[in-house]
Design a protein around this motif. Sequence first.
Motif, PDB file in Angstrom:
ATOM      1  N   GLN A   1       0.829  -1.210   0.000  1.00  0.00           N
ATOM      2  CA  GLN A   1       0.000   0.000   0.000  1.00  0.00           C
ATOM      3  C   GLN A   1       0.861   1.255   0.000  1.00  0.00           C
ATOM      4  O   GLN A   1       0.569   2.234  -0.690  1.00  0.00           O
ATOM      5  CB  GLN A   1      -0.940   0.006   1.197  1.00  0.00           C
ATOM      6  CG  GLN A   1      -2.072  -0.987   1.087  1.00  0.00           C
ATOM      7  CD  GLN A   1      -2.971  -0.963   2.311  1.00  0.00           C
ATOM      8  OE1 GLN A   1      -2.628  -0.397   3.348  1.00  0.00           O
ATOM      9  NE2 GLN A   1      -4.135  -1.601   2.195  1.00  0.00           N
TER      10      GLN A   1
ATOM     11  N   ASN B   1       2.324   1.696  -3.484  1.00  0.00           N
ATOM     12  CA  ASN B   1       1.288   2.117  -4.435  1.00  0.00           C
ATOM     13  C   ASN B   1       0.916   3.586  -4.242  1.00  0.00           C
ATOM     14  O   ASN B   1       0.691   4.309  -5.219  1.00  0.00           O
ATOM     15  CB  ASN B   1       0.049   1.229  -4.311  1.00  0.00           C
ATOM     16  CG  ASN B   1       0.257  -0.127  -4.956  1.00  0.00           C
ATOM     17  OD1 ASN B   1       1.101  -0.281  -5.819  1.00  0.00           O
ATOM     18  ND2 ASN B   1      -0.508  -1.113  -4.512  1.00  0.00           N
ATOM     19  N   ARG B   2       0.845   4.051  -2.996  1.00  0.00           N
ATOM     20  CA  ARG B   2       0.544   5.466  -2.735  1.00  0.00           C
ATOM     21  C   ARG B   2       1.658   6.354  -3.283  1.00  0.00           C
ATOM     22  O   ARG B   2       1.387   7.409  -3.861  1.00  0.00           O
ATOM     23  CB  ARG B   2       0.384   5.712  -1.238  1.00  0.00           C
ATOM     24  CG  ARG B   2      -0.919   5.222  -0.679  1.00  0.00           C
ATOM     25  CD  ARG B   2      -1.069   5.591   0.777  1.00  0.00           C
ATOM     26  NE  ARG B   2      -2.137   4.820   1.391  1.00  0.00           N
ATOM     27  CZ  ARG B   2      -2.138   4.423   2.632  1.00  0.00           C
ATOM     28  NH1 ARG B   2      -1.126   4.705   3.440  1.00  0.00           N
ATOM     29  NH2 ARG B   2      -3.152   3.738   3.113  1.00  0.00           N
TER      30      ARG B   2
END
Length: 117
Positions: A20, A23-24
């Motif tokens: 995560q 991806n951010r």
Amino acid sequence: MFRRTFWFTAGAAAGVWATQKVNRKIKALTPESLAAQAADKAVEAGHRLKDFALDVRAGMVQREAELGDALGLDAAPEDARALPPQRQGAIGHSAGPPHHTNPPSHNGNSYNRNEDH
């Protein structure tokens, strides 16, 4: 058995968290996102610049008022005849060209900057 389950769960949670996070960061580095961030910062800088300009303008007005009070420039002259002749033309009381109070110099030039205009 509990030990293996604990470490498996901890590893899976760490993997999900890291995925995560990556991806951010990738989304934040896309051209569209970078353009939006730059536009937001430009708008913010514009607001700061406008606030600064308004502060400077307010300071100028205040300082001009202080100087006007100190020099007595707020009051208009009661009678234009109280001014010297060269100042009467500056406030619009004489309709003709400016009067020369000094004779021309030895080369014929009067050194009046307004003469040529």
